[in-house]
Design a protein around this motif. Structure first.
Motif, mmCIF file in Angstrom:
data_model
loop_
_atom_site.group_PDB
_atom_site.id
_atom_site.type_symbol
_atom_site.label_atom_id
_atom_site.label_comp_id
_atom_site.label_asym_id
_atom_site.label_seq_id
_atom_site.Cartn_x
_atom_site.Cartn_y
_atom_site.Cartn_z
ATOM 1 N N SER A 5 0.896 -1.147 0.097
ATOM 2 C CA SER A 5 0.165 -0.027 0.095
ATOM 3 C C SER A 5 0.865 1.202 0.004
ATOM 4 O O SER A 5 0.503 2.233 -0.525
ATOM 5 C CB SER A 5 -0.935 -0.156 1.328
ATOM 6 N N GLU A 6 2.030 1.059 0.611
ATOM 7 C CA GLU A 6 2.966 2.537 0.669
ATOM 8 C C GLU A 6 3.413 2.467 -0.778
ATOM 9 O O GLU A 6 3.820 3.615 -1.121
ATOM 10 C CB GLU A 6 3.888 2.112 1.621
ATOM 11 N N ALA A 7 3.849 1.254 -1.264
ATOM 12 C CA ALA A 7 4.472 1.343 -2.657
ATOM 13 C C ALA A 7 3.350 2.061 -3.661
ATOM 14 O O ALA A 7 3.749 3.118 -4.450
ATOM 15 C CB ALA A 7 4.857 0.152 -3.032
ATOM 16 N N PHE A 8 2.243 1.693 -3.613
ATOM 17 C CA PHE A 8 1.199 2.411 -4.317
ATOM 18 C C PHE A 8 0.927 3.802 -4.087
ATOM 19 O O PHE A 8 0.611 4.509 -5.026
ATOM 20 C CB PHE A 8 -0.125 1.563 -4.181
ATOM 21 N N ALA A 9 1.012 4.104 -2.778
ATOM 22 C CA ALA A 9 0.876 5.387 -2.543
ATOM 23 C C ALA A 9 2.049 6.241 -3.001
ATOM 24 O O ALA A 9 1.748 7.479 -3.525
ATOM 25 C CB ALA A 9 0.849 5.746 -1.184
ATOM 26 N N TRP A 10 2.981 5.685 -2.961
ATOM 27 C CA TRP A 10 4.264 6.516 -3.743
ATOM 28 C C TRP A 10 4.262 6.529 -5.080
ATOM 29 O O TRP A 10 4.336 7.669 -5.706
ATOM 30 C CB TRP A 10 5.586 5.907 -3.353
ATOM 31 N N ILE A 179 17.602 2.395 -6.374
ATOM 32 C CA ILE A 179 18.935 2.646 -5.722
ATOM 33 C C ILE A 179 18.883 3.721 -4.329
ATOM 34 O O ILE A 179 19.216 3.566 -3.292
ATOM 35 C CB ILE A 179 20.199 2.866 -6.608
ATOM 36 N N THR A 180 18.007 4.579 -4.886
ATOM 37 C CA THR A 180 17.804 5.695 -4.080
ATOM 38 C C THR A 180 16.995 5.199 -2.825
ATOM 39 O O THR A 180 17.188 5.517 -1.526
ATOM 40 C CB THR A 180 16.972 6.753 -4.535
ATOM 41 N N GLY A 181 16.144 4.425 -2.801
ATOM 42 C CA GLY A 181 15.439 3.655 -1.906
ATOM 43 C C GLY A 181 16.132 2.815 -0.923
ATOM 44 O O GLY A 181 16.015 2.774 0.360
ATOM 45 N N LEU A 182 16.891 2.165 -1.783
ATOM 46 C CA LEU A 182 17.887 1.348 -0.869
ATOM 47 C C LEU A 182 18.892 2.109 0.185
ATOM 48 O O LEU A 182 19.095 1.630 1.305
ATOM 49 C CB LEU A 182 18.744 0.273 -1.718
ATOM 50 N N SER A 183 19.453 3.360 -0.491
ATOM 51 C CA SER A 183 20.239 4.048 0.224
ATOM 52 C C SER A 183 19.563 4.532 1.596
ATOM 53 O O SER A 183 20.047 5.019 2.484
ATOM 54 C CB SER A 183 21.010 5.253 -0.631
ATOM 55 N N LEU A 184 18.263 5.202 1.370
ATOM 56 C CA LEU A 184 17.421 5.882 2.428
ATOM 57 C C LEU A 184 16.628 4.991 2.999
ATOM 58 O O LEU A 184 15.765 5.279 4.082
ATOM 59 C CB LEU A 184 16.554 6.695 1.575
ATOM 60 N N ARG A 185 16.892 3.555 2.838
ATOM 61 C CA ARG A 185 15.949 2.364 3.419
ATOM 62 C C ARG A 185 14.423 2.621 3.362
ATOM 63 O O ARG A 185 13.813 2.482 4.337
ATOM 64 C CB ARG A 185 16.498 2.369 4.904
ATOM 65 N N GLU A 188 9.547 0.961 0.233
ATOM 66 C CA GLU A 188 8.394 1.167 -0.509
ATOM 67 C C GLU A 188 8.726 1.923 -1.845
ATOM 68 O O GLU A 188 7.934 1.640 -2.856
ATOM 69 C CB GLU A 188 7.130 2.065 0.070
ATOM 70 N N VAL A 189 9.782 2.581 -1.827
ATOM 71 C CA VAL A 189 10.254 3.288 -2.908
ATOM 72 C C VAL A 189 10.811 2.208 -3.788
ATOM 73 O O VAL A 189 10.927 2.176 -5.129
ATOM 74 C CB VAL A 189 11.408 4.356 -2.716
ATOM 75 N N VAL A 190 11.514 1.300 -3.240
ATOM 76 C CA VAL A 190 12.463 0.310 -3.941
ATOM 77 C C VAL A 190 11.209 -0.637 -4.699
ATOM 78 O O VAL A 190 11.488 -0.841 -5.899
ATOM 79 C CB VAL A 190 13.177 -0.595 -2.995
#
Length: 234
Positions: A5-10, A179-185, A188-190
């Motif tokens: 749901s967080e990924a969809f919201a993003w 890669i940005t999502g991985l760096s920022l943990r 949901e972005v990943v």
């Protein structure tokens, strides 16, 4: 489920569709690198594959090259080429990497399409007086086109998935949110970036599947359609 749901919201957040790193821009970059790499690979691999299939010479070398090219790790090759080309030529290094990845399936599709043709058909074309050029363009290329499109389909899918690594050398593409999502943990972005890559690959696969179907000559389709009817009548 919460991560989905967080990924969809993003993905549906208007902010992700505006600015220099808007998702539509990253999607265009993904498609741009894919199209350039597959196009260059086709110019190299298709004529070579046709020559191998038409003459029957060089198949062992082509198979060995294709196997070796498939074994090369794409990310390691990209980093190596960036170091060799220099940081000012990172796009060229990336394109060369993706071209090397795209050549094997295109090469295999080109020569295997010719090899799959019944030799009696080719011999009959020569027997009625066709030149080698006419045999190539009027018989072998049309009959071998479906397998060539199958090779193109495989090449596009491999490249469009691998282009995500271009983001590691600051070339954009849909790998950037991963890669940005991985760096920022921000997982949901990943996940959102991975979903976009998967959807893009599925859409391209469906379109190329239709193209592969359309590439089958009408005479072959007619023969395939009549085959079950003849078995029923007998």
């Amino acid at each position: 489920m919460n991560l989905l749901s967080e990924a969809f919201a993003w993905l549906t957040d208007p902010e992700q569709w505006t600015g220099p790193n808007a998702l539509q821009h990253l999607l265009f970059q993904q498609l741009y690198f894919t199209a350039i790499a597959v196009g260059i690979a086709a110019v190299i691999a298709v004529p070579l594959g046709w020559a191998i299939g038409h003459t029957g010479k060089g198949r062992e070398v082509a198979v060995a090259f294709a196997g070796a090219a498939r074994a090369v790790p794409s990310f390691g090759l990209l980093v190596l080429l960036v170091l060799l080309f220099g940081v000012l030529h990172k796009p060229e290094a990336a394109v060369v990497t993706f071209v090397i990845l795209a050549i094997p399936p295109l090469l295999a599709g080109a020569y295997s399409g010719f090899e799959a043709i019944d030799r009696r058909t080719v011999d009959a074309a020569r027997a009625v007086g066709m030149t080698e050029a006419q045999v190539l363009w009027r018989v072998e290329v049309p009959l071998g086109l479906p397998l060539l499109v199958g090779g193109l389909r495989s090449a596009v899918l491999q490249v469009v998935a691998t282009v995500t690594i271009a983001a590691y050398v600051n070339l954009g593409g849909l790998g950037l949110p991963i890669i940005t999502g991985l760096s920022l943990r921000r997982y949901e972005v990943v996940l959102g970036g991975a979903v976009l890559v998967a959807v893009l690959a599925l859409v391209l696969d469906a379109l190329l599947a239709l193209a592969q179907r359309a590439a089958v000559p009408h005479g072959v389709l007619a023969a395939q359609g009549h085959a079950p009817r003849r078995r029923t009548e007998s």
